[in-house]
Design a protein around this motif. Structure first.
Motif, PDB file in Angstrom:
ATOM      1  N   TYR A   1      -4.372 -16.614   0.691  1.00 57.87           N
ATOM      2  CA  TYR A   1      -4.095 -16.091   1.980  1.00 57.87           C
ATOM      3  C   TYR A   1      -3.106 -15.340   2.240  1.00 57.87           C
ATOM      4  CZ  TYR A   1      -7.532 -20.037   2.168  1.00 57.87           C
ATOM      5  OH  TYR A   1      -8.662 -20.997   2.076  1.00 57.87           O
ATOM      6  N   PHE A   2      -3.351 -14.197   3.221  1.00 59.32           N
ATOM      7  CA  PHE A   2      -2.365 -13.336   3.596  1.00 59.32           C
ATOM      8  C   PHE A   2      -2.055 -13.694   5.038  1.00 59.32           C
ATOM      9  CE2 PHE A   2      -3.997 -11.146  -0.063  1.00 59.32           C
ATOM     10  CZ  PHE A   2      -2.910 -10.670  -0.507  1.00 59.32           C
ATOM     11  N   GLY A   3      -0.713 -13.697   5.596  1.00 55.26           N
ATOM     12  CA  GLY A   3      -0.472 -13.785   7.000  1.00 55.26           C
ATOM     13  C   GLY A   3       0.932 -13.748   7.450  1.00 55.26           C
ATOM     14  N   SER A   4       1.415 -13.885   8.520  1.00 54.06           N
ATOM     15  CA  SER A   4       2.596 -13.967   9.032  1.00 54.06           C
ATOM     16  C   SER A   4       2.998 -15.108  10.002  1.00 54.06           C
ATOM     17  CB  SER A   4       2.519 -12.641  10.027  1.00 54.06           C
ATOM     18  OG  SER A   4       3.976 -12.565  10.466  1.00 54.06           O
ATOM     19  N   ALA A   5       3.725 -15.869   9.110  1.00 58.62           N
ATOM     20  CA  ALA A   5       4.143 -17.362   9.697  1.00 58.62           C
ATOM     21  C   ALA A   5       4.940 -16.969  11.020  1.00 58.62           C
ATOM     22  CB  ALA A   5       5.107 -18.048   8.826  1.00 58.62           C
ATOM     23  N   ILE A   6       5.791 -16.251  11.134  1.00 60.94           N
ATOM     24  CA  ILE A   6       6.702 -16.102  12.213  1.00 60.94           C
ATOM     25  C   ILE A   6       5.716 -15.857  13.391  1.00 60.94           C
ATOM     26  CG2 ILE A   6       7.194 -13.419  12.237  1.00 60.94           C
ATOM     27  CD1 ILE A   6      10.105 -14.465  12.595  1.00 60.94           C
ATOM     28  N   SER A   7       4.504 -15.127  13.460  1.00 58.15           N
ATOM     29  CA  SER A   7       3.887 -14.927  14.617  1.00 58.15           C
ATOM     30  C   SER A   7       2.718 -15.707  14.588  1.00 58.15           C
ATOM     31  CB  SER A   7       3.508 -13.372  14.816  1.00 58.15           C
ATOM     32  OG  SER A   7       2.865 -12.959  13.346  1.00 58.15           O
TER      33      SER A   7
ATOM     34  N   ASP B   1       3.857  -8.560   8.036  1.00 53.50           N
ATOM     35  CA  ASP B   1       4.272  -7.706   9.196  1.00 53.50           C
ATOM     36  C   ASP B   1       5.352  -6.755   8.856  1.00 53.50           C
ATOM     37  OD1 ASP B   1       5.425 -10.502   9.188  1.00 53.50           O
ATOM     38  OD2 ASP B   1       6.759  -9.379  10.698  1.00 53.50           O
ATOM     39  N   ARG B   2       5.856  -7.012   7.770  1.00 50.89           N
ATOM     40  CA  ARG B   2       7.058  -6.260   7.046  1.00 50.89           C
ATOM     41  C   ARG B   2       6.183  -5.612   5.882  1.00 50.89           C
ATOM     42  NH1 ARG B   2      12.078 -10.188   6.148  1.00 50.89           N
ATOM     43  NH2 ARG B   2      12.660 -10.268   8.276  1.00 50.89           N
ATOM     44  N   TYR B   3       6.908  -4.344   5.329  1.00 48.65           N
ATOM     45  CA  TYR B   3       6.504  -3.800   4.210  1.00 48.65           C
ATOM     46  C   TYR B   3       6.733  -4.460   2.941  1.00 48.65           C
ATOM     47  CZ  TYR B   3       5.275   0.271   6.712  1.00 48.65           C
ATOM     48  OH  TYR B   3       4.782   1.006   7.890  1.00 48.65           O
ATOM     49  N   GLY B   4       5.801  -4.780   2.253  1.00 45.99           N
ATOM     50  CA  GLY B   4       5.964  -5.562   0.932  1.00 45.99           C
ATOM     51  C   GLY B   4       5.345  -5.041  -0.121  1.00 45.99           C
ATOM     52  N   LYS B   5       5.265  -5.571  -1.258  1.00 47.50           N
ATOM     53  CA  LYS B   5       4.600  -5.128  -2.331  1.00 47.50           C
ATOM     54  C   LYS B   5       2.811  -5.207  -1.955  1.00 47.50           C
ATOM     55  CE  LYS B   5       7.663  -7.460  -5.880  1.00 47.50           C
ATOM     56  NZ  LYS B   5       7.658  -8.270  -6.855  1.00 47.50           N
ATOM     57  N   ASP B   6       2.467  -4.130  -2.945  1.00 43.71           N
ATOM     58  CA  ASP B   6       0.822  -4.090  -2.983  1.00 43.71           C
ATOM     59  C   ASP B   6      -0.003  -5.229  -3.255  1.00 43.71           C
ATOM     60  OD1 ASP B   6      -1.218  -1.595  -3.272  1.00 43.71           O
ATOM     61  OD2 ASP B   6      -1.937  -3.222  -4.373  1.00 43.71           O
ATOM     62  N   PRO B   7      -0.667  -5.702  -2.244  1.00 42.81           N
ATOM     63  CA  PRO B   7      -1.359  -7.155  -2.306  1.00 42.81           C
ATOM     64  C   PRO B   7      -2.071  -7.144  -3.849  1.00 42.81           C
ATOM     65  CG  PRO B   7      -1.863  -6.043  -0.342  1.00 42.81           C
ATOM     66  CD  PRO B   7      -1.174  -4.969  -1.158  1.00 42.81           C
ATOM     67  N   LEU B   8      -2.761  -6.142  -4.296  1.00 40.15           N
ATOM     68  CA  LEU B   8      -3.241  -6.145  -5.837  1.00 40.15           C
ATOM     69  C   LEU B   8      -2.064  -6.632  -6.820  1.00 40.15           C
ATOM     70  CD1 LEU B   8      -6.045  -3.166  -5.645  1.00 40.15           C
ATOM     71  CD2 LEU B   8      -6.315  -5.728  -5.801  1.00 40.15           C
TER      72      LEU B   8
ATOM     73  N   ILE C   1      -5.151  -5.734   6.165  1.00 40.45           N
ATOM     74  CA  ILE C   1      -5.340  -4.548   6.354  1.00 40.45           C
ATOM     75  C   ILE C   1      -3.952  -3.834   6.984  1.00 40.45           C
ATOM     76  CG2 ILE C   1      -6.890  -2.891   7.895  1.00 40.45           C
ATOM     77  CD1 ILE C   1      -8.539  -5.413   8.521  1.00 40.45           C
ATOM     78  N   GLY C   2      -3.618  -2.979   5.798  1.00 36.67           N
ATOM     79  CA  GLY C   2      -1.954  -2.361   6.224  1.00 36.67           C
ATOM     80  C   GLY C   2      -1.099  -3.291   5.950  1.00 36.67           C
ATOM     81  N   MET C   3      -0.024  -3.005   6.183  1.00 34.55           N
ATOM     82  CA  MET C   3       1.189  -3.774   6.241  1.00 34.55           C
ATOM     83  C   MET C   3       2.379  -3.140   6.856  1.00 34.55           C
ATOM     84  SD  MET C   3       3.052  -3.444   2.565  1.00 34.55           S
ATOM     85  CE  MET C   3       1.789  -4.265   1.595  1.00 34.55           C
ATOM     86  N   GLY C   4       3.403  -4.073   7.317  1.00 38.88           N
ATOM     87  CA  GLY C   4       4.412  -3.691   7.962  1.00 38.88           C
ATOM     88  C   GLY C   4       4.285  -3.102   9.293  1.00 38.88           C
ATOM     89  N   ASP C   5       4.656  -1.932   9.692  1.00 44.92           N
ATOM     90  CA  ASP C   5       4.431  -1.474  11.173  1.00 44.92           C
ATOM     91  C   ASP C   5       2.881  -1.146  11.151  1.00 44.92           C
ATOM     92  OD1 ASP C   5       6.979  -1.611  11.797  1.00 44.92           O
ATOM     93  OD2 ASP C   5       7.346   0.442  11.416  1.00 44.92           O
TER      94      ASP C   5
END
Ligand code: G4P
Length: 536
Positions: free
Chosen positions: A256-262, A147-154, A175-179
């Motif tokens: 796996y990608f995700g966002s633990a906080i939510s 949910d935050r901007y981070g490094k490119d997944p690749l 699919i996308g990142m951050g906002d």
């Protein structure tokens, strides 16, 4: 199959014992809390976090000490989720990073490596990863904070390979990142999990055309859709395919990608992890592999914690059950001493509660009251007298000379030092000169404070530590008598360990290289076991 074997077999299959490894702040507390929530072990988000806040809000060790009951109950947590019994081993990644942390990993059957998407692979993660990868246990990667901007997944996948040397297989794709983050595409199940900040789950299931289903673009937007298709095409062509055997051997990490906080992506991750992660299996011993079901109860001690509850001055030995059924009150062989002992008040840990346990099965962790009987690495077994493989010892990286400030309290000082060494808080060395000064070595610097305060608080001994500039310890092997004076110079110091082995402490790698050049008749080992020819 006997009824008891069937019962044990079915219990073993339900169990998953793992550790979460990460660098501080990657979100381990947050993820653990979500896992406990799914299992119903806690009812409210914030319970684990609040405990952590209490524990780390202050750098004052005495304060941490007061919270010890809390910090220790989180050393091993058991909870149920669907049909599974989950044991999570805690590996503190914070300042109190110690040998203990490494050793705990020997009790895990698999690991979840948690990575902050913005920071990538960080130092503490590298260290913990190495310990897991030496044991070839499966490692599952969860890339957090999408949910935050981070490094490119690749780039993150590239980093796993470059920094850790492990191939990866993305199980889902962001699919996308951050906002702009709008969800993950689940490659195995061909569905999109749409991101909801409130933690609700919402799936978008394409028709039989899969990602080619044009309605996806209408929902997630054309530019995101095109990017997703491009990425997945690339992964399909150039990425590593899913390979369960390689995952089991620790050669390929499912990502796996995700966002633990939510909670986003966490339950999907947990469900898949529980399917793929291994149930407890054989452990190597002095008589060969020990079968989890066919061998009567056995286990090994991987951690000892003294004075968990200062009011009771208790000492708890943590045992990993490796085979058979454990029953409260059973008498077992303590192989090292050759004595029979009764395990009367075993405890198990659930979130913040301690409970007396009546039965336990392979994979479970139980706490045993320890009147000073146990050492780290001890084997307990109901039948026979085999011993499990020795636990690895990790070379300390920080050293200090110990000065006992009160000669009248020498006995307390000695008792405390011995007990804390047994517990694995510190390793001890003696200088080889006439003074035979005591030197302690630790893996994490906070252990210095822990050692000083615990000696004072629990044994009444006052000490001062004089930190030394060395950062490497090497055990020295030779066929002939070693001349200690050749190993001591401005940037190295020759000492002996508690078993009398010669060890050299060096300021840096270059000091070590120089010593190796100068002493070609000597061999320098990072681990004392390497000196022992019987050790495999
Ligand atoms: P740790 O145990 O690995 O040290 O990490 P912890 O869970 O405490 O998380 C570290 C910080 O990262 C916390 O923020 C936490 O809220 C945040 N965090 C964890 N997971 C996510 C995530 O998926 N997305 C985002 N955006 N943040 C996440 P903090 O500001 O230090 O604490 P708090 O004020 O939130 O409690």
């Amino acid at each position: 199959m006997a009824i008891i074997d069937k019962e044990i077999q079915s219990q073993v299959e339900k169990r998953r014992t793992f550790a979460i490894i990460s660098h501080p702040d990657a979100g381990k507390t947050t993820l653990t809390e979500k896992l406990l929530l799914f299992g119903g072990a806690i009812r409210m988000a914030g319970e684990v976090k609040r405990r952590k806040a209490k524990k780390f809000a202050t750098s004052d060790w005495m304060q941490i000490e007061k919270e010890r009951g809390i910090s220790v109950t989180s050393s091993a947590m058991q909870f149920k989720y669907k049909e599974h019994h989950i044991n999570i081993l805690d590996t503190p990644g914070h300042q109190d990073f110690s040998e203990d942390t490494y050793r705990t990993l020997t009790a895990a059957d698999s690991a979840v490596m948690l990575i902050d998407a913005a920071k990538g692979v960080e130092t503490q993660t590298i260290k913990l990863f190495k310990v897991c990868s030496k044991r070839d246990i499966p490692i599952f990667t969860f890339i957090n904070k999408m949910d935050r901007y981070g490094k490119d997944p690749l780039d993150l996948l590239e980093e796993l390979e470059q920094v850790l040397g492990i191939r990866s297989c993305p199980m889902n794709w962001p699919i996308g990142m951050g906002d702009d983050f709008c969800g993950i595409y689940d490659r195995q199940n061909n569905r999109i999990e749409l991101y909801k900040k409130d933690g609700q789950r919402d799936f978008l299931c394409p028709d039989e055309r899969g990602l080619k289903d044009p309605s996806i673009g209408n929902i997630i937007g054309d530019s995101r859709y095109n990017k997703l298709c491009e990425d997945i095409d690339l992964l399909d062509i150039a990425g590593d395919p899913f390979d369960e055997e390689k995952i089991n051997q620790g050669k390929l990490t499912p990502v796996y990608f995700g966002s633990a906080i939510s909670k986003f992506g966490v339950q999907t991750f947990l469900d898949e992890f529980l399917q793929l992660a291994p149930a407890p299996h054989t452990h190597m011993s002095s008589i060969g592999p020990i079968d989890t079901v066919k061998t009567a109860f056995s286990g090994f001690i991987f951690k000892i914690q003294a004075n968990m509850n200062p009011a009771h001055r208790d000492r708890i030995a943590f045992l990993r059950v490796c085979s058979g059924k454990f029953e409260r009150g059973m008498a077992v062989n303590h192989v090292r001493s050759g004595k029979k002992i009764k395990l009367a008040q075993p405890q198990q840990f659930l979130a913040q509660y301690r409970d007396i346990v009546d039965v336990a099965y392979p994979g479970d962790i139980i706490g045993l009251h320890d009147p000073g009987t146990f050492h780290i690495g001890d084997t307990l077994c109901a039948e026979g007298n085999f011993e499990f493989e020795r636990l690895p010892q990790f070379p300390p990286e920080h050293f200090a000379r110990v000065i006992n400030l009160n000669a009248m309290k020498y006995k307390q000082f000695q008792k405390g030092t011995n007990e804390l060494v047994e517990e694995g808080t510190v390793q001890v060395f003696r200088t080889t000169d006439r003074t035979e000064d005591l030197i302690i070595g630790v893996v994490g610097e906070l252990q210095f404070d822990v050692f000083t305060h615990r000696l004072k608080g629990e044994y009444g001994a006052d000490i001062r530590l004089q930190q030394l500039p060395y950062h490497l310890a090497r055990w020295v092997g030779s066929n002939t008598q070693i001349d200690a004076s050749k190993l001591t110079n401005l940037s190295s110091l020759c000492v002996t360990d508690q078993n009398g082995h010669i060890v050299v402490l060096c300021q840096s790698e270059s000091t070590l290289e120089w010593l190796e050049e100068q002493n070609s008749d000597l061999t320098f080992y990072a681990n004392p076991y390497a000196l022992d020819s019987n050790y495999h």
